[in-house]
Design an enzyme around this catalytic site. Structure first.
Site, PDB file in Angstrom:
ATOM      1  N   HIS A 320      17.961  26.377 -23.716  1.00  0.00           N
ATOM      2  CA  HIS A 320      18.002  27.275 -22.757  1.00  0.00           C
ATOM      3  C   HIS A 320      18.690  26.475 -21.338  1.00  0.00           C
ATOM      4  CE1 HIS A 320      14.572  30.182 -23.984  1.00  0.00           C
ATOM      5  NE2 HIS A 320      15.759  30.611 -24.450  1.00  0.00           N
ATOM      6  N   TYR A 326      11.045  21.876 -17.234  1.00  0.00           N
ATOM      7  CA  TYR A 326      12.208  20.949 -16.988  1.00  0.00           C
ATOM      8  C   TYR A 326      11.728  19.365 -17.751  1.00  0.00           C
ATOM      9  CZ  TYR A 326      14.217  24.077 -13.767  1.00  0.00           C
ATOM     10  OH  TYR A 326      15.110  25.194 -13.306  1.00  0.00           O
ATOM     11  N   HIS A 327      11.682  19.605 -18.878  1.00  0.00           N
ATOM     12  CA  HIS A 327      11.552  18.272 -19.926  1.00  0.00           C
ATOM     13  C   HIS A 327      12.230  18.870 -21.032  1.00  0.00           C
ATOM     14  CE1 HIS A 327       9.486  14.750 -21.780  1.00  0.00           C
ATOM     15  NE2 HIS A 327       9.862  15.305 -22.529  1.00  0.00           N
ATOM     16  N   HIS A 329      13.998  20.201 -24.171  1.00  0.00           N
ATOM     17  CA  HIS A 329      13.402  20.768 -25.363  1.00  0.00           C
ATOM     18  C   HIS A 329      14.549  21.464 -26.155  1.00  0.00           C
ATOM     19  CE1 HIS A 329      12.165  23.636 -22.263  1.00  0.00           C
ATOM     20  NE2 HIS A 329      12.370  24.389 -23.103  1.00  0.00           N
ATOM     21  N   HIS A 331      15.000  25.033 -29.064  1.00  0.00           N
ATOM     22  CA  HIS A 331      14.268  26.351 -29.662  1.00  0.00           C
ATOM     23  C   HIS A 331      14.821  26.414 -30.838  1.00  0.00           C
ATOM     24  CE1 HIS A 331      12.699  27.562 -25.591  1.00  0.00           C
ATOM     25  NE2 HIS A 331      13.894  26.987 -25.293  1.00  0.00           N
TER      26      HIS A 331
END
Length: 376
Positions: A320, A326-327, A329, A331
């Protein structure tokens, strides 16, 4: 220390939904209510006694060490059938303001104590069993109707027939979390140039990181919390069941062998979280992160196949921008599940890997994304 451990247990107990709902001055306001979910804003005053190096933790309060403050929490629940009208009866914004899409003042509607009391009365008929705890402000519960606690106006047999529903509690909730949960006033498309990112967005991201509001992630990547949701633990990332996969069988009580080919896999939603700090979003990625992305994709898809029986050609893997937190990752969702994969937000990891072969690609390009009106 033992004092601070005891203090943390006391504060965790105070975050239980029923404990918050039972506070004398607790009020409830309706943020969003749909056929599937409801999000409620809980506001109450709390007395907190912080641990002191020279004092033992006790149930009694000391005026010098006790502070009274107003705490706001978000209670997100899978909708209880037949009670959509009740749960939405104390709206924070008028329908007219929502339809206009104007930046009306938050909490512009007068709080209705009567409606709040009715919502409180209804929710206090349930017991809340902890199912997962991030160790910070996020916790998850299963709510069950408790016999003998129903309001005389409600049919107890009907309540029992409704059964259990899932609850997510964010307490205390930050202003940013509350803003995201507010009724939508519409969205706008932002064409964020590199100059806009470095002058506006990046400083904002840094304030979020510096605020300490992302400390819950440390508990996840170090596998101190939500162990029951962990699918894979590698040196540089983990793969977890995302809390948005609401139809997933309860991880704490359902044997993992029953997850294979479970009907809920049509809603499959998993999350890969990088263990390295300092990568906040898509803009931070460079060619040196290609091995990380390839590993997350390959190992994540393999884990999903071995645990759920879902083939990799049925899974989209994406990033995204802007992200929810704000770390860095990634999906993983089933093709049938379209939550979060809109074209103005989702970026396929396979495409990102190819783009990173071009020097500083995400530092140089303009990125278009959708932003909710009223977002800070």
């Amino acid at each position: 220390s033992n004092k601070h451990t005891q203090y943390n247990k006391m504060t965790a107990a105070a975050r239980n939904p029923l404990a918050i709902l039972s506070r004398e001055d607790c009020k409830v306001q309706s943020l969003t209510v749909s056929d599937q979910h409801a999000t409620l804003l809980l506001t109450s005053r709390t007395d907190e006694k912080a641990p002191d190096d020279g004092d033992e933790i006790s149930a009694t309060t000391d005026d010098q060490n006790t502070t009274t403050k107003t705490t706001q929490s978000l209670l997100k629940l899978t909708i209880v059938p037949f009670h959509k009208q009740l749960l939405g009866s104390n709206p924070v914004l008028s329908q007219e303001d929502i339809e206009k899409g104007q930046l009306a003042e938050r909490n512009c509607l007068r709080h209705d104590p009567s409606a709040s009391d009715k919502i409180l009365s209804f929710l206090k008929q349930y017991t809340f069993q902890l199912s997962s705890d991030s160790g910070e402000e996020y916790s998850y519960y299963t709510a069950s109707p408790e016999k003998g606690k129903s309001d005389p106006k409600d049919n107890e047999d009907m309540l029992s027939g409704i059964g259990k529903f899932d609850v997510e509690l964010i307490s205390p909730a930050t202003p940013n979390q509350i803003s995201r949960a507010m009724p939508s006033l519409g969205h706008v498309l932002i064409e964020e140039t590199p100059k806009m990112y470095f002058e506006c967005t990046k400083p904002y991201i840094q304030t979020v990181v510096d605020s300490g509001s992302l400390s819950w992630i440390k508990n996840l990547v170090e596998v101190k919390k939500e162990k029951e949701r962990l699918l894979l633990n590698q040196d540089d990332f983990i793969i977890n069941i995302d809390t948005k996969w609401r139809s997933h069988p309860p991880p704490l009580t359902t044997p993992r062998e029953e997850w294979m080919n479970h009907p809920s896999t049509v809603d499959l939603y998993c999350l890969g979280i990088c263990k390295q700090s300092g990568i906040t979003c898509l803009r931070d990625l460079t060619s040196e992160h290609i091995p990380l992305l390839k590993g997350m994709m390959k190992e994540g898809l393999a884990a999903i196949k071995s645990i759920y029986g879902v083939d990799q050609d049925q899974i989209r893997v994406f990033i995204h921008y802007q992200p929810q937190f704000y770390h860095f990752h990634v999906h993983f969702t089933r093709l049938e599940n379209e939550v979060g994969c809109s074209v103005e937000r989702g970026h396929l990891v396979s495409d990102v890997i190819q783009n990173l072969l071009l020097e500083d690609y995400y530092k140089k390009r303009t990125i278009t994304y959708k932003l909710k009106k009223g977002t800070a």
